[in-house]
Design a protein around this motif. Structure first.
Motif, PDB file in Angstrom:
ATOM      1  N   SER A 325       0.987  -1.223   0.358  1.00 18.39           N
ATOM      2  CA  SER A 325       0.133  -0.018   0.038  1.00 18.39           C
ATOM      3  C   SER A 325       0.941   1.332   0.163  1.00 18.39           C
ATOM      4  O   SER A 325       2.068   1.264   0.339  1.00 18.39           O
ATOM      5  CB  SER A 325      -0.945   0.166   1.230  1.00 18.39           C
ATOM      6  N   VAL A 326       0.258   2.510  -0.438  1.00 22.62           N
ATOM      7  CA  VAL A 326       0.899   3.532  -0.556  1.00 22.62           C
ATOM      8  C   VAL A 326       0.336   4.777   0.205  1.00 22.62           C
ATOM      9  O   VAL A 326      -0.831   5.055   0.149  1.00 22.62           O
ATOM     10  CB  VAL A 326       0.903   4.006  -2.142  1.00 22.62           C
ATOM     11  N   GLY A 327       1.095   5.409   1.004  1.00 24.91           N
ATOM     12  CA  GLY A 327       0.578   6.703   1.554  1.00 24.91           C
ATOM     13  C   GLY A 327       1.361   8.089   1.213  1.00 24.91           C
ATOM     14  O   GLY A 327       2.496   7.972   0.958  1.00 24.91           O
ATOM     15  N   GLU A 328       0.510   8.858   0.785  1.00 23.41           N
ATOM     16  CA  GLU A 328       1.206  10.176   0.393  1.00 23.41           C
ATOM     17  C   GLU A 328       0.667  11.635   1.011  1.00 23.41           C
ATOM     18  O   GLU A 328      -0.460  11.527   1.610  1.00 23.41           O
ATOM     19  CB  GLU A 328       0.728  10.566  -1.148  1.00 23.41           C
ATOM     20  N   PHE A 329       1.571  12.433   1.144  1.00 18.92           N
ATOM     21  CA  PHE A 329       1.350  13.559   2.025  1.00 18.92           C
ATOM     22  C   PHE A 329       1.848  14.844   1.149  1.00 18.92           C
ATOM     23  O   PHE A 329       3.003  14.945   1.221  1.00 18.92           O
ATOM     24  CB  PHE A 329       1.529  13.510   3.535  1.00 18.92           C
ATOM     25  N   TYR A 330       1.011  15.731   0.881  1.00 20.10           N
ATOM     26  CA  TYR A 330       1.390  16.895  -0.029  1.00 20.10           C
ATOM     27  C   TYR A 330       0.925  18.163   0.803  1.00 20.10           C
ATOM     28  O   TYR A 330      -0.320  18.127   0.980  1.00 20.10           O
ATOM     29  CB  TYR A 330       1.205  16.940  -1.298  1.00 20.10           C
ATOM     30  N   SER A 331       1.837  18.941   1.245  1.00 19.43           N
ATOM     31  CA  SER A 331       1.448  20.161   2.246  1.00 19.43           C
ATOM     32  C   SER A 331       2.021  21.416   1.854  1.00 19.43           C
ATOM     33  O   SER A 331       3.242  21.560   1.803  1.00 19.43           O
ATOM     34  CB  SER A 331       1.550  19.652   3.691  1.00 19.43           C
ATOM     35  N   VAL A 332       1.139  22.553   1.923  1.00 21.49           N
ATOM     36  CA  VAL A 332       1.848  23.888   1.930  1.00 21.49           C
ATOM     37  C   VAL A 332       0.909  24.395   2.886  1.00 21.49           C
ATOM     38  O   VAL A 332      -0.351  24.524   2.996  1.00 21.49           O
ATOM     39  CB  VAL A 332       1.076  24.531   0.544  1.00 21.49           C
ATOM     40  N   ALA A 333       1.692  24.910   4.001  1.00 21.60           N
ATOM     41  CA  ALA A 333       1.106  25.579   5.123  1.00 21.60           C
ATOM     42  C   ALA A 333       1.757  27.074   5.183  1.00 21.60           C
ATOM     43  O   ALA A 333       2.996  27.388   5.356  1.00 21.60           O
ATOM     44  CB  ALA A 333       1.446  25.072   6.320  1.00 21.60           C
ATOM     45  N   VAL A 334       0.854  27.765   5.127  1.00 14.22           N
ATOM     46  CA  VAL A 334       1.296  29.466   5.181  1.00 14.22           C
ATOM     47  C   VAL A 334       0.992  30.139   6.449  1.00 14.22           C
ATOM     48  O   VAL A 334      -0.357  29.869   6.833  1.00 14.22           O
ATOM     49  CB  VAL A 334       0.533  30.225   4.130  1.00 14.22           C
ATOM     50  N   VAL A 335       1.761  30.813   7.029  1.00 14.30           N
ATOM     51  CA  VAL A 335       1.323  31.525   8.349  1.00 14.30           C
ATOM     52  C   VAL A 335       1.877  32.873   8.152  1.00 14.30           C
ATOM     53  O   VAL A 335       2.924  33.086   7.588  1.00 14.30           O
ATOM     54  CB  VAL A 335       1.848  31.074   9.510  1.00 14.30           C
ATOM     55  N   ASN A 336       0.989  34.046   8.496  1.00 15.05           N
ATOM     56  CA  ASN A 336       1.451  35.318   8.536  1.00 15.05           C
ATOM     57  C   ASN A 336       0.939  36.091   9.797  1.00 15.05           C
ATOM     58  O   ASN A 336       0.175  35.334  10.476  1.00 15.05           O
ATOM     59  CB  ASN A 336       1.054  36.012   7.354  1.00 15.05           C
ATOM     60  N   ASN A 337       1.098  37.439   9.786  1.00  9.88           N
ATOM     61  CA  ASN A 337       0.735  37.959  10.850  1.00  9.88           C
ATOM     62  C   ASN A 337       1.185  36.986  12.531  1.00  9.88           C
ATOM     63  O   ASN A 337       2.239  36.885  12.454  1.00  9.88           O
ATOM     64  CB  ASN A 337      -0.808  38.328  10.831  1.00  9.88           C
TER      65      ASN A 337
END
Lengths: 481, 256
Positions: A325-337
């Motif tokens: 089996s295959v697991g994938e995680f693609y993430s963009v996390a933006v924080v400001n202020n």
């Protein structure tokens, strides 16, 4: 315009979804008790087993402590000061079709850019819309039903498909899994349910839009997706909330189950209200998302673009139980202020020859604090397991922070784990180069940020990529491969 | 009206006076070469004309097509047809070269009230230009300068110049780090872009480049001022005698 001004403008764009609507609402009294749990259950006419399940969760929650290990800071939450159930009062008993949806509600979704009618007519995306605690409309249901695909609100699933719900609810995220999951299990009010039967490739993207509207309410939705053998489904979720100067709690649970050779692709564009530029208000987004690759050669893929919320605390994870089996995680996390994010994933390799990929892109601006936290665990029996992780951080300005906590536990000698990490800043040279070519400073920053996120953005379904690109204030066209 | 008039330009970088009263006039259609030893202020001139932050003009004026050039933001200068070919082109990971360039070209077109080019039209145009310049087509499919060799980066600068069709181009040591084949390609590209409406200022250490790009005028920059001007034969003379020759002037001595 100075560089800092451009950064400031880019990162302090006003929240566009901050309006609120005055629907008449059916609200539970403030606070949490067994009575409230019973009230929620009775409002939804739930079967006795589900009430028992909720009460068990509630009792367990009482014995648990709020986690303090995340790298985020916030004042103590008063759980007795939250309204746990709020439903926009329907003018008709329950919307059977879109025509019966409250016109004011429809107008709200139009304003959000989610025209339910348009969605139904043009884009071929089936949408379930959840406002505060209840699902208000699901499109394309009939068409999906002819293929045996069930896509409906969670409440409806409890009524119409109780056996499926009973079989799978809590099977991936047990009620006592963590503090917020236990809370959710006790008080969840609605959400989406999706079942794709054997051999069916779901012909369209399924999508849920979550909207917190009422003040002082928590939103606790529950999503359950089951993909039987040889099936495929792509699921999208989007979220917005009004600007309010009090923090609001959002504690959702998402469970995915993929059986033999099934594939689930789950994409999120999270744009809950992040609070104002001084850090007042905003959503606490404390979410448990987990998928179980139960079947052989099954695949679960999480893609998330996290731009909103005052605090984000979530780790979409995959239990790789089936061999290959295959697991994938693609993430963009933006924080400001003053936003804070502690997000990442867990990849639990249990079956043989399981593989996982983690690509995380963290962008920090203003005084935002961005943490990647990940666990790659390779169990004793997971012969031939492989993982590749890449965690990149981009800093904009000099008051923000990026942190990376990758944990690796490999118990099997014949496994392979790779980890790469980088931290970079948008350089003055890059900005000047763009400007010398005639590209304005703000566009240049967007372009550079977008280039940085490209590997993740190209994983998003087209329709969502458009929304995500808007959120980053960038045109993706052409720069995505 | 002259295209570019630099008058008594004084520039400080990090509190240090680098340009000390530079005068230069460039007309449309002309190619000027600026030569000079290390530290004479050649790159400073290029950067201050482009508007790079950190370069402080303490005295003097620069007029470009009748505009006060120094009052414009870098992107405004670019949109008005000013182009700088960088000595060290910058990498922008993940941003497609073609997309980058189309954004740049459309920013200029918008400024001039022209319709923006869509991706398809632009691709056609770019392919044609690359062919004309004899440049490898692969360049346009990659991220901006990312993983490019030194030669590829310089070729990419000339390709960008060809697409942006500037009125005034400053080439900052475009020959540095090039082998003879790459130098020929780059010079060929530059020559193809010469025209009566366009002016170029070619900054170089070595006479070698000027065998390929034959200038109308050659200036010698030393210690922040132009100390010698002449025709193309001045470059040959410099090659023979070395920069020590111009240092005999009192200003030159000051530089050392």
């Amino acid at each position: 315009m100075s560089k800092n001004q451009a950064f400031t403008e880019l990162t302090q764009k006003e929240y566009q979804y901050g309006f609120s609507n005055d629907f008449a609402a059916d609200e539970a009294p403030r606070g949490l008790s067994e009575d409230i749990v019973r009230l929620i259950s009775s409002k939804k006419n739930e079967p006795a087993w589900l009430l028992e399940w909720r009460l068990k969760a509630y009792r367990q929650w009482l014995t648990m402590e709020e986690p303090t290990w995340p790298n985020v800071k916030y004042p103590k939450i008063d759980y007795q000061d939250i309204i746990y159930y709020s439903a926009p009062k329907p003018k008709a008993p329950a919307p059977g079709s879109l025509n019966e949806v409250d016109p004011e509600m429809r107008a709200m979704f139009d304003k959000l850019g989610i025209s339910l009618r348009e969605q139904e007519r043009l884009s071929g995306i089936a949408v379930d819309a959840v406002v505060d605690s209840v699902s208000v409309a699901t499109t394309f249901k009939d068409k999906l039903a002819t293929m045996g695909v069930i896509f409906c609100s969670f409440s409806e699933a409890v009524r119409e498909h109780p056996d499926l719900v009973k079989k799978y609810l809590g099977s991936v995220v047990p009620i006592g899994d963590n503090y917020f999951a236990a809370l959710n299990s006790a008080v969840f009010s609605d959400g989406s349910f999706c079942f794709v039967p054997k051999g069916v490739r779901c012909p369209m993207e399924l999508s849920t839009y979550f909207r917190i509207n009422a003040a002082d309410t928590g939103q606790f939705e529950r999503t359950l997706i089951i993909a039987e053998d040889d099936s495929f489904v792509s699921y999208l979720e989007g979220c917005t909330a009004p600007m309010r100067d009090k923090n609001q709690l959002h504690a959702a649970v998402v469970e995915l189950i993929a059986l033999d050779r099934a594939e689930i692709k789950y994409s999120t564009v999270q744009n809950w209200y992040p609070g104002d530029k001084n850090g007042v208000g905003g959503i606490y987004n404390f979410v448990t998302k987990r998928g179980a690759c139960r079947g052989r050669k099954s695949k679960i893929s999480w893609t998330q673009v996290e731009t909103g919320s005052a605090i984000t605390w979530k780790y979409p994870s995959v239990l790789l139980m089936g061999d290959d089996s295959v697991g994938e995680f693609y993430s963009v996390a933006v924080v400001n202020n003053h936003q804070q994010a502690d997000t990442g994933t867990k990849m639990m390799h249990i079956g043989k020859n399981t593989s996982s990929t983690i690509i995380s892109k963290g962008i920090s601006a203003g005084q935002g604090q961005n943490t990647y936290r990940g666990l790659v665990k390779i169990a004793k029996g997971a012969v031939g397991a492989r993982n590749y992780s890449q965690c990149d951080s981009l800093l904009i300005g000099d008051k923000c922070g990026a942190h990376t906590f990758p944990y690796i536990e490999a118990r099997h000698p014949f496994s392979q784990v790779e980890h790469e990490a980088t931290t970079s800043k948008i350089s003055d040279d890059q900005l000047f180069y763009c400007r010398q070519r005639g590209i304005g400073q703000e566009d240049a920053v967007s372009m550079i940020v977008n280039g940085f996120c490209k590997d993740v953005m190209k994983k998003l379904p087209m329709e969502f990529a458009v929304e995500a690109q808007k959120l980053l204030g960038v045109s993706l066209e052409g720069s995505v491969g | 009206m002259s295209m570019l008039v630099i008058n008594d330009l004084h520039v400080e970088v990090d509190g240090k006076q680098v340009l000390k009263g530079l005068d230069l006039t460039v007309e449309a259609g002309q190619v000027h070469a600026i030569m000079g030893p290390n530290g004479s202020g050649k790159s400073t001139l290029a950067h201050v004309l482009a508007g790079r932050p950190g370069y402080e003009v303490t005295k003097g004026t620069v007029t470009y097509d009748g505009h006060d050039l120094l009052a414009l933001e870098p992107e405004q200068r670019a949109r008005k047809g000013f182009f700088l070919a960088f000595q060290y082109p910058i990498e922008i990971p993940g941003v497609g070269n073609l997309y980058f360039l189309r954004t740049a070209v459309n920013a200029g077109r918008k400024e001039h009230g022209l319709e923006e080019l869509d991706a398809v039209d632009f691709l056609g145009l770019a392919r044609a230009k690359m062919k004309l310049l004899g440049m490898p087509q692969g360049l346009i499919e990659r991220s901006v300068n990312e993983g490019f060799s030194g030669g590829e980066k310089k070729k990419n600068e000339i390709f960008q110049m060809a697409m942006l069709e500037p009125r005034l181009a400053v080439l900052d040591e475009t020959d540095s780090g090039l082998d003879i084949d790459a130098l020929r390609t780059v010079a060929g590209g530059v020559n193809a872009l010469r025209g009566p409406e366009r002016a170029m200022v070619v900054i170089t250490h070595y006479q070698r480049l000027l065998d390929y790009i034959v200038p109308d005028f050659v200036h010698v920059l030393s210690a922040g001022r132009i100390v010698e001007s002449g025709g193309k034969e001045l470059a040959l003379e410099l090659e023979k005698k070395g920069y020590g020759w111009v240092h005999e002037s009192p200003e030159g001595a000051e530089a050392r």
